[in-house]
Motif scaffolding. Structure first.
Motif, PDB file in Angstrom:
ATOM      1  N   GLY A  76       1.070  -1.094   0.121  1.00 29.59           N
ATOM      2  CA  GLY A  76       0.235  -0.161   0.231  1.00 29.59           C
ATOM      3  C   GLY A  76       1.146   1.070   0.216  1.00 29.59           C
ATOM      4  N   TYR A  77       1.829   1.123  -0.220  1.00 28.98           N
ATOM      5  CA  TYR A  77       2.892   2.271  -0.610  1.00 28.98           C
ATOM      6  C   TYR A  77       3.269   2.368  -1.199  1.00 28.98           C
ATOM      7  CZ  TYR A  77       1.648   2.949   4.533  1.00 28.98           C
ATOM      8  OH  TYR A  77       1.085   2.639   5.833  1.00 28.98           O
ATOM      9  N   ALA A  78       3.729   1.893  -2.292  1.00 35.64           N
ATOM     10  CA  ALA A  78       4.235   1.765  -4.123  1.00 35.64           C
ATOM     11  C   ALA A  78       4.408   3.244  -3.983  1.00 35.64           C
ATOM     12  CB  ALA A  78       3.615   1.200  -4.683  1.00 35.64           C
ATOM     13  N   ASP A  79       3.927   4.028  -4.160  1.00 35.78           N
ATOM     14  CA  ASP A  79       3.456   5.500  -5.345  1.00 35.78           C
ATOM     15  C   ASP A  79       4.805   6.625  -3.631  1.00 35.78           C
ATOM     16  OD1 ASP A  79       2.290   4.900  -7.455  1.00 35.78           O
ATOM     17  OD2 ASP A  79       0.480   5.856  -6.199  1.00 35.78           O
ATOM     18  N   GLU A  80       4.605   5.667  -2.771  1.00 37.01           N
ATOM     19  CA  GLU A  80       5.339   6.749  -1.386  1.00 37.01           C
ATOM     20  C   GLU A  80       7.102   6.431  -1.733  1.00 37.01           C
ATOM     21  OE1 GLU A  80       2.768   5.778  -1.074  1.00 37.01           O
ATOM     22  OE2 GLU A  80       1.412   6.745   0.220  1.00 37.01           O
ATOM     23  N   MET A  81       6.676   5.319  -2.175  1.00 27.60           N
ATOM     24  CA  MET A  81       8.279   4.683  -2.032  1.00 27.60           C
ATOM     25  C   MET A  81       8.674   4.464  -3.475  1.00 27.60           C
ATOM     26  SD  MET A  81       9.357   3.031   1.129  1.00 27.60           S
ATOM     27  CE  MET A  81      11.378   1.937   0.460  1.00 27.60           C
ATOM     28  N   LYS A  82       8.471   4.582  -4.349  1.00 30.88           N
ATOM     29  CA  LYS A  82       9.047   4.797  -5.872  1.00 30.88           C
ATOM     30  C   LYS A  82       8.820   6.413  -5.782  1.00 30.88           C
ATOM     31  CE  LYS A  82       7.604   3.557 -10.282  1.00 30.88           C
ATOM     32  NZ  LYS A  82       6.504   3.510 -11.071  1.00 30.88           N
ATOM     33  N   GLN A  83       8.463   7.374  -5.021  1.00 31.76           N
ATOM     34  CA  GLN A  83       9.634   8.591  -4.842  1.00 31.76           C
ATOM     35  C   GLN A  83      10.440   8.529  -4.031  1.00 31.76           C
ATOM     36  OE1 GLN A  83       6.390  11.195  -3.038  1.00 31.76           O
ATOM     37  NE2 GLN A  83       7.303  13.334  -3.899  1.00 31.76           N
ATOM     38  N   ALA A  84      10.500   8.085  -3.145  1.00 33.78           N
ATOM     39  CA  ALA A  84      11.198   7.771  -1.695  1.00 33.78           C
ATOM     40  C   ALA A  84      12.822   8.088  -2.757  1.00 33.78           C
ATOM     41  CB  ALA A  84      11.179   7.271  -0.745  1.00 33.78           C
ATOM     42  N   THR A 126       6.288   3.173   7.533  1.00 38.18           N
ATOM     43  CA  THR A 126       5.031   3.917   6.965  1.00 38.18           C
ATOM     44  C   THR A 126       4.297   4.959   7.818  1.00 38.18           C
ATOM     45  OG1 THR A 126       4.339   2.255   8.416  1.00 38.18           O
ATOM     46  CG2 THR A 126       4.258   1.747   6.296  1.00 38.18           C
ATOM     47  N   GLY A 127       5.350   5.392   8.785  1.00 40.82           N
ATOM     48  CA  GLY A 127       4.409   6.018   9.612  1.00 40.82           C
ATOM     49  C   GLY A 127       5.576   7.661   9.315  1.00 40.82           C
ATOM     50  N   LEU A 128       6.407   7.329   9.266  1.00 43.85           N
ATOM     51  CA  LEU A 128       7.189   8.905   8.208  1.00 43.85           C
ATOM     52  C   LEU A 128       6.871   9.015   6.614  1.00 43.85           C
ATOM     53  CD1 LEU A 128       9.643  10.575   8.187  1.00 43.85           C
ATOM     54  CD2 LEU A 128      11.121   8.838   7.138  1.00 43.85           C
ATOM     55  N   LEU A 129       6.373   8.088   6.387  1.00 42.69           N
ATOM     56  CA  LEU A 129       6.705   8.072   4.837  1.00 42.69           C
ATOM     57  C   LEU A 129       4.414   8.312   4.744  1.00 42.69           C
ATOM     58  CD1 LEU A 129       6.433   4.699   2.705  1.00 42.69           C
ATOM     59  CD2 LEU A 129       7.839   6.746   2.462  1.00 42.69           C
ATOM     60  N   GLU A 130       3.530   8.392   5.932  1.00 40.99           N
ATOM     61  CA  GLU A 130       3.217   8.634   5.487  1.00 40.99           C
ATOM     62  C   GLU A 130       2.990  10.447   6.077  1.00 40.99           C
ATOM     63  OE1 GLU A 130       0.281   6.619   8.685  1.00 40.99           O
ATOM     64  OE2 GLU A 130       0.000   4.870   7.368  1.00 40.99           O
ATOM     65  N   LEU A 133       5.552  15.230   4.235  1.00 38.50           N
ATOM     66  CA  LEU A 133       4.568  16.266   3.411  1.00 38.50           C
ATOM     67  C   LEU A 133       5.910  16.544   1.400  1.00 38.50           C
ATOM     68  CD1 LEU A 133       4.045  18.582   6.219  1.00 38.50           C
ATOM     69  CD2 LEU A 133       2.162  16.861   5.207  1.00 38.50           C
ATOM     70  N   THR A 134       6.474  16.637   2.206  1.00 39.82           N
ATOM     71  CA  THR A 134       7.403  17.648   0.816  1.00 39.82           C
ATOM     72  C   THR A 134       8.113  16.859   0.260  1.00 39.82           C
ATOM     73  OG1 THR A 134       9.227  18.726   2.072  1.00 39.82           O
ATOM     74  CG2 THR A 134       6.841  19.834   1.722  1.00 39.82           C
ATOM     75  N   GLU A 135       8.944  16.702  -1.043  1.00 40.24           N
ATOM     76  CA  GLU A 135      10.197  15.977  -1.618  1.00 40.24           C
ATOM     77  C   GLU A 135      11.040  16.212  -1.039  1.00 40.24           C
ATOM     78  OE1 GLU A 135      10.310  15.822  -5.705  1.00 40.24           O
ATOM     79  OE2 GLU A 135       8.162  15.100  -5.769  1.00 40.24           O
ATOM     80  N   VAL A 141      15.965  13.425   5.045  1.00 40.98           N
ATOM     81  CA  VAL A 141      15.790  12.443   5.726  1.00 40.98           C
ATOM     82  C   VAL A 141      16.598  11.061   5.501  1.00 40.98           C
ATOM     83  CG1 VAL A 141      14.522  10.517   6.705  1.00 40.98           C
ATOM     84  CG2 VAL A 141      14.138  12.501   6.623  1.00 40.98           C
ATOM     85  N   LEU A 142      16.395  11.290   3.274  1.00 41.92           N
ATOM     86  CA  LEU A 142      17.667   9.811   3.064  1.00 41.92           C
ATOM     87  C   LEU A 142      18.703  10.899   3.075  1.00 41.92           C
ATOM     88  CD1 LEU A 142      15.403   9.150   0.888  1.00 41.92           C
ATOM     89  CD2 LEU A 142      15.858   7.865   2.408  1.00 41.92           C
ATOM     90  N   ALA A 143      19.143  11.689   3.095  1.00 44.81           N
ATOM     91  CA  ALA A 143      20.423  12.250   3.143  1.00 44.81           C
ATOM     92  C   ALA A 143      21.155  11.924   4.566  1.00 44.81           C
ATOM     93  CB  ALA A 143      20.959  14.066   2.451  1.00 44.81           C
ATOM     94  N   HIS A 144      19.979  12.587   5.751  1.00 44.99           N
ATOM     95  CA  HIS A 144      20.935  12.291   7.081  1.00 44.99           C
ATOM     96  C   HIS A 144      21.255  10.707   7.078  1.00 44.99           C
ATOM     97  CE1 HIS A 144      20.689  12.748  11.280  1.00 44.99           C
ATOM     98  NE2 HIS A 144      20.502  11.676  11.308  1.00 44.99           N
ATOM     99  N   GLU A 145      20.327   9.805   6.836  1.00 50.51           N
ATOM    100  CA  GLU A 145      20.599   8.351   6.752  1.00 50.51           C
ATOM    101  C   GLU A 145      21.345   8.149   5.740  1.00 50.51           C
ATOM    102  OE1 GLU A 145      19.351   6.757   9.768  1.00 50.51           O
ATOM    103  OE2 GLU A 145      18.068   8.389   9.567  1.00 50.51           O
ATOM    104  N   LEU A 146      21.814   8.731   4.830  1.00 54.14           N
ATOM    105  CA  LEU A 146      23.024   8.550   3.894  1.00 54.14           C
ATOM    106  C   LEU A 146      24.938   8.765   4.432  1.00 54.14           C
ATOM    107  CD1 LEU A 146      21.948   9.318   0.283  1.00 54.14           C
ATOM    108  CD2 LEU A 146      22.821   7.256   1.251  1.00 54.14           C
TER     109      LEU A 146
END
Length: 172
Positions: A76-84, A126-130, A133-135, A141-146
């Motif tokens: 149920g999170y395919a669109d959000e994961m694709k964007q991420a 899933t809570g983070l994806l929900e 709000l913005t790209e 978030v992703l840069a922080h984890e990298l």
């Protein structure tokens, strides 16, 4: 020839002798010093290994931690994961990232969170994806984890890097 036992002038049993505090303290101090030395040697060796492990070895061996998790992704999170994933690939292709096999995984949890996993894994809830709000927020978030992978924070924590923090040699 017949054996004749001789009478001993003093007993050979020393277990009931005098208590020698000096030798006892020497032995105790020696044991404590040995244990502390071994503990520090193991921890600092592990820290050195965390700093010097090759990206290839980390990708091959430590990525196994999350390989099994990739098969059980929440639905149920395919669109959000694709964007991420699009944002993630742009960030991971930069020159300053390590040469790891980067993968993203989604964890079913209502708490908004992200985390780095050894070997190049980035976990999102899933809570983070929900809550995202913005790209730009996702990119942050992703840069922080990298950044955790770039600085080898995950490996240092796994290797007992907490000792550096306690002895004030540095930290994360």
């Amino acid at each position: 020839m017949k054996y004749v036992a001789k009478e001993l002038p003093q007993t050979g049993d020393i277990s009931r002798g005098k208590f020698d505090i000096k030798n006892t303290l020497k032995g105790l101090l020696s044991a404590v010093v040995t244990i502390v030395f071994l503990y520090l040697a193991i921890v600092f060796s592990a820290n050195w290994l965390a700093e010097n492990i090759s990206d290839d070895l980390e990708s091959k061996w430590l990525a196994k931690v999350y390989d099994g998790l990739l098969s059980s992704q929440p639905l149920g999170y395919a669109d959000e994961m694709k964007q991420a994933d699009i944002i993630f690939k742009k960030l991971a292709d930069k020159e300053n990232t390590r040469d790891l096999t980067y993968k993203m995984l989604l964890m079913d949890s209502p708490m908004p969170n992200a985390f780095a996993i050894p070997g190049g894994g980035i976990g999102l809830t899933t809570g983070l994806l929900e809550a995202m709000l913005t790209e730009e927020g996702m990119a942050f978030v992703l840069a922080h984890e990298l950044g955790h992978h770039t600085k080898r924070h995950v490996l240092k924590i796994l290797a007992g890097y907490f000792v550096d923090r306690h002895f004030k040699f540095g930290g994360i």
